[in-house]
Design a protein around this motif. Structure first.
Motif, mmCIF file in Angstrom:
data_model
loop_
_atom_site.group_PDB
_atom_site.id
_atom_site.type_symbol
_atom_site.label_atom_id
_atom_site.label_comp_id
_atom_site.label_asym_id
_atom_site.label_seq_id
_atom_site.Cartn_x
_atom_site.Cartn_y
_atom_site.Cartn_z
ATOM 1 N N CYS A 128 38.747 36.400 36.019
ATOM 2 C CA CYS A 128 38.754 37.724 35.408
ATOM 3 C C CYS A 128 37.521 38.492 35.873
ATOM 4 O O CYS A 128 36.400 37.984 35.797
ATOM 5 C CB CYS A 128 38.746 37.592 33.886
ATOM 6 N N LYS A 130 36.198 40.941 34.471
ATOM 7 C CA LYS A 130 35.387 41.440 33.356
ATOM 8 C C LYS A 130 34.583 40.316 32.698
ATOM 9 O O LYS A 130 33.374 40.430 32.548
ATOM 10 C CB LYS A 130 36.325 42.072 32.329
ATOM 11 N N CYS A 131 35.240 39.210 32.357
ATOM 12 C CA CYS A 131 34.526 38.162 31.612
ATOM 13 C C CYS A 131 34.346 36.878 32.418
ATOM 14 O O CYS A 131 33.678 35.957 31.961
ATOM 15 C CB CYS A 131 35.250 37.858 30.302
ATOM 16 N N LYS A 148 46.598 40.031 33.827
ATOM 17 C CA LYS A 148 45.458 40.439 32.997
ATOM 18 C C LYS A 148 44.909 39.202 32.290
ATOM 19 O O LYS A 148 45.640 38.260 31.993
ATOM 20 C CB LYS A 148 45.910 41.465 31.960
ATOM 21 N N CYS A 149 43.610 39.253 31.966
ATOM 22 C CA CYS A 149 42.937 38.111 31.363
ATOM 23 C C CYS A 149 43.472 37.819 29.959
ATOM 24 O O CYS A 149 43.597 38.727 29.142
ATOM 25 C CB CYS A 149 41.438 38.408 31.308
ATOM 26 N N THR A 151 41.911 36.302 27.727
ATOM 27 C CA THR A 151 40.817 36.373 26.758
ATOM 28 C C THR A 151 40.415 37.813 26.459
ATOM 29 O O THR A 151 40.293 38.208 25.303
ATOM 30 C CB THR A 151 39.577 35.623 27.311
ATOM 31 N N CYS A 152 40.217 38.617 27.517
ATOM 32 C CA CYS A 152 39.660 39.960 27.273
ATOM 33 C C CYS A 152 40.530 41.089 27.804
ATOM 34 O O CYS A 152 40.187 42.259 27.646
ATOM 35 C CB CYS A 152 38.257 40.047 27.885
ATOM 36 N N GLY A 153 41.633 40.767 28.470
ATOM 37 C CA GLY A 153 42.519 41.823 28.985
ATOM 38 C C GLY A 153 42.058 42.417 30.309
ATOM 39 O O GLY A 153 42.681 43.346 30.832
ATOM 40 N N GLY A 154 40.941 41.892 30.851
ATOM 41 C CA GLY A 154 40.428 42.421 32.132
ATOM 42 C C GLY A 154 41.344 42.091 33.303
ATOM 43 O O GLY A 154 42.264 41.277 33.184
#
Ligand code: OAD
Length: 250
Positions: A128, A130-131, A148-149, A151-154
């Motif tokens: 991801c 983002k995270c 998409k992630c 965990t965080c949607g990244g």
């Protein structure tokens, strides 16, 4: 038995402490993974700046993912070839043996090589942006076109190096260390045009390594070589492993 390798190389290997195989796309060509350059190369039909580039990915993640899903599929369906297996097999015959590869296809590890420095990443991994969470290929295959992630949607991307991006620091540092301590470097199936990976054999030679090119064609690195074997890599590597096994290098 006649050999495509010189007696000089065989003698050097007999006393070598550190041997490195520096590999490129030609290593996996006989497994059915297309190379990048040359008549049937990937970059003949696709533009790297539209597919292997961070800005292209941010502009059009669906297009880049479509291409990587196709590559993941090809790679998941191929097998290591005899050259991959022989590099794995000869690793125990030297005090220190490593593979430094530009390939992202994971075929060296699948064949059993244990010390592999992957300069350009590994297509079996995704993360991801983002995270940093890791995502398996199974998750990616089960997902929508643009994963998409969880965990965080990244945005999730393949863990491969794109043009203009730095190489993974730990892989690069490990590769420099082993190349600069090598007695013999086998440069296998690479055109030697992509910097900074292409610098490594040159640095190895400057530090005292004997360089051997195994390639079906002339490359940017040919002039730097101590010895050149013009042959498909699997046959040449099988022959090298046979020499080792038969004790002709011991
Ligand atoms: P290339 O496609 O540039 O070169 C492949 C080389 O393998 C050529 O020199 C061929 O002559 C040789 N070759 C093909 N089949 C062979 C065989 N069966 N036996 C021996 N040699 C053979 O691939 P790379 O040098 O790996 O980077 O390219 C380097 C980088 O360019 C790749 O890692 C990739 C690409 O853009 C990134 O994606 C960052």
């Amino acid at each position: 038995m006649s050999s495509c390798f010189s007696d000089g190389l065989l003698i050097r290997l007999a006393s070598a402490h550190t041997v490195v195989a520096f590999t490129g796309a030609g290593m996996s060509a006989e497994s059915g993974v297309p190379t990048f350059r040359g008549n049937d190369g990937i970059w003949k039909n696709f533009k790297p700046e539209e597919l292997a580039d961070l800005n292209a990915f941010l502009r059009n993640p669906a297009l880049v993912w479509e291409w990587y899903l196709a590559r993941k599929k090809i790679i998941s369906e191929v097998q290591p070839n005899p050259g991959h297996y022989d590099l794995a097999e000869i690793e125990n015959r030297f005090p220190s043996f490593a593979v430094v590869t530009q390939n992202i296809d994971n075929l060296h590890r699948r064949a059993g090589s244990t010390r592999v420095h992957e300069l350009h990443g590994n297509i079996e991994r995704n993360y991801c942006m983002k995270c940093g969470a890791l995502h398996s290929n199974a998750e990616i295959f089960a997902h929508a076109v643009v994963p998409k992630c969880r965990t965080c949607g990244g945005l999730v991307r393949p863990d491969v190096v794109w043009f203009g991006e730095p190489l993974p620091m730990d892989e690069w540092d490990g590769a420099v260390r082993v190349m600069e301590s090598a007695d013999v470097v086998l440069s296998v199936g690479t055109s030697g045009v992509v910097y900074p990976a292409s610098e490594l054999p040159v640095r190895a030679r400057r530090a005292g390594a004997y360089l051997v090119e195994i390639n079906t064609d002339t490359t940017e690195l040919t002039d730097r070589m101590d010895e050149v074997v013009r042959a498909p890599c699997s046959g040449a590597l099988v022959e090298l492993a046979d020499n080792l096994k038969a004790g002709r290098i011991a």
